[in-house]
Design a protein around this motif. Structure first.
Motif, short mmCIF file in Angstrom:
data_model
loop_
_atom_site.label_atom_id
_atom_site.label_comp_id
_atom_site.label_asym_id
_atom_site.label_seq_id
_atom_site.Cartn_x
_atom_site.Cartn_y
_atom_site.Cartn_z
N VAL A 120 0.85 -1.18 0.00
CA VAL A 120 0.00 0.00 0.00
C VAL A 120 0.89 1.24 0.00
CG1 VAL A 120 -1.98 -1.10 1.12
CG2 VAL A 120 -0.24 -0.01 2.53
N PHE A 121 0.39 2.29 -0.62
CA PHE A 121 1.12 3.56 -0.69
C PHE A 121 0.29 4.64 -0.01
CE2 PHE A 121 2.77 1.08 -4.22
CZ PHE A 121 4.13 1.21 -4.03
N GLY A 122 0.13 4.51 1.30
CA GLY A 122 -0.61 5.50 2.06
C GLY A 122 -2.10 5.23 2.10
N GLY A 123 -2.78 5.99 2.97
CA GLY A 123 -4.23 5.86 3.10
C GLY A 123 -4.66 5.95 4.55
N PHE A 124 -5.82 5.35 4.84
CA PHE A 124 -6.40 5.37 6.18
C PHE A 124 -6.94 4.00 6.52
CE2 PHE A 124 -6.81 9.62 4.52
CZ PHE A 124 -6.43 10.42 5.59
N ALA A 125 -6.92 3.65 7.80
CA ALA A 125 -7.54 2.42 8.28
C ALA A 125 -8.56 2.78 9.35
CB ALA A 125 -6.50 1.45 8.83
N ASP A 126 -9.73 2.20 9.25
CA ASP A 126 -10.80 2.37 10.23
C ASP A 126 -11.01 1.00 10.88
OD1 ASP A 126 -12.91 3.38 11.70
OD2 ASP A 126 -14.37 3.15 10.07
N VAL A 127 -10.72 0.93 12.17
CA VAL A 127 -10.80 -0.34 12.89
C VAL A 127 -11.95 -0.27 13.89
CG1 VAL A 127 -9.57 -1.96 14.38
CG2 VAL A 127 -8.30 -0.63 12.69
N LEU A 128 -12.81 -1.28 13.86
CA LEU A 128 -13.90 -1.44 14.81
C LEU A 128 -13.82 -2.84 15.39
CD1 LEU A 128 -16.72 0.12 12.59
CD2 LEU A 128 -15.60 1.18 14.56
N PRO A 129 -14.48 -3.11 16.51
CA PRO A 129 -14.44 -4.47 17.06
C PRO A 129 -14.93 -5.53 16.06
CG PRO A 129 -15.30 -2.95 18.69
CD PRO A 129 -15.19 -2.18 17.40
N SER A 130 -15.82 -5.14 15.15
CA SER A 130 -16.39 -6.10 14.20
C SER A 130 -15.65 -6.19 12.88
CB SER A 130 -17.84 -5.73 13.92
OG SER A 130 -17.90 -4.43 13.37
N GLY A 131 -14.69 -5.28 12.62
CA GLY A 131 -14.00 -5.33 11.34
C GLY A 131 -13.01 -4.21 11.15
N CYS A 132 -12.36 -4.25 9.98
CA CYS A 132 -11.34 -3.25 9.63
C CYS A 132 -11.46 -2.96 8.14
CB CYS A 132 -9.95 -3.80 9.94
SG CYS A 132 -8.59 -2.73 9.43
N THR A 133 -11.49 -1.67 7.82
CA THR A 133 -11.49 -1.24 6.43
C THR A 133 -10.27 -0.38 6.21
OG1 THR A 133 -13.90 -1.24 6.36
CG2 THR A 133 -12.76 0.01 4.65
N LEU A 134 -9.46 -0.75 5.22
CA LEU A 134 -8.27 0.02 4.87
C LEU A 134 -8.53 0.65 3.51
CD1 LEU A 134 -4.62 -1.12 5.35
CD2 LEU A 134 -5.31 0.36 3.50
N LEU A 135 -8.55 1.99 3.49
CA LEU A 135 -8.73 2.74 2.25
C LEU A 135 -7.35 3.22 1.81
CD1 LEU A 135 -11.81 4.82 3.43
CD2 LEU A 135 -11.82 2.73 2.05
N ALA A 136 -6.80 2.56 0.82
CA ALA A 136 -5.44 2.84 0.37
C ALA A 136 -5.43 3.83 -0.78
CB ALA A 136 -4.76 1.55 -0.06
N GLU A 137 -4.42 4.71 -0.79
CA GLU A 137 -4.25 5.61 -1.93
C GLU A 137 -3.93 4.81 -3.18
OE1 GLU A 137 -1.32 8.57 -0.93
OE2 GLU A 137 -2.44 9.16 0.86
N SER A 138 -3.18 3.73 -3.00
CA SER A 138 -2.84 2.81 -4.08
C SER A 138 -2.45 1.49 -3.43
CB SER A 138 -1.66 3.37 -4.88
OG SER A 138 -1.28 2.48 -5.90
N ALA A 139 -2.83 0.38 -4.03
CA ALA A 139 -2.52 -0.93 -3.46
C ALA A 139 -2.40 -1.97 -4.56
CB ALA A 139 -3.61 -1.35 -2.47
N VAL A 140 -1.52 -2.96 -4.31
CA VAL A 140 -1.30 -4.05 -5.26
C VAL A 140 -0.79 -5.25 -4.48
CG1 VAL A 140 1.05 -3.32 -5.81
CG2 VAL A 140 -0.22 -4.65 -7.47
#
Length: 134
Positions: free
Chosen positions: A64-84
């Motif tokens: 990943v090349f930067g971004g944000f991660a939102d972590v909750l007890p039920s899950g995690c979403t990673l919004l990446a600027e770029s990913a491969v």
């Protein structure tokens, strides 16, 4: 081991959406291991490798090349600027990003901008050493 929902999203596509046992993400303050029932947190992501340990057991790695991660007890979403996926990394693209970062260091107009550009360059060169064989 308990599982939770993990999603890795880039502007181009959804790379991962599955139940996982754990995920290691390159947070801005250091690597974080996320597991089920993790305390809620939101963090920025620095360039690095995301390691996904799905319920199936076959570990997956993504750059990943930067971004944000939102972590909750039920899950995690990673919004990446770029990913491969690590296996799909393009050496030429990584070399281009490193060259652009070097130019940003040279073009910085103040100390704060230079420091930020140097940190990003260091992250990219560290990433290059971690994922590409010599």
């Amino acid at each position: 081991m308990a599982s939770f929902q993990f999603e890795l999203v880039s502007p181009e596509r959804l790379l991962v959406s599955q139940k996982v046992e754990s995920v290691i993400i390159p947070g801005a303050e250091g690597e974080m291991t996320i597991m089920a029932n993790h305390a809620p947190v939101m963090t920025t992501i620095k360039p690095g490798v995301v390691t996904v340990n799905p319920e199936s057991g076959a570990q997956e790695r993504y750059v990943v090349f930067g971004g944000f991660a939102d972590v909750l007890p039920s899950g995690c979403t990673l919004l990446a600027e770029s990913a491969v996926a690590v296996g799909d990394i393009d050496r030429a693209d990584l070399a281009r990003r490193i060259q652009e970062a070097r130019e940003d260091v040279n073009d910085a107009s103040d100390d704060a901008g230079r420091t930020k550009a140097e940190q990003f360059l260091h992250q990219l060169t560290t990433l290059e050493g971690a994922i590409l064989p010599a």
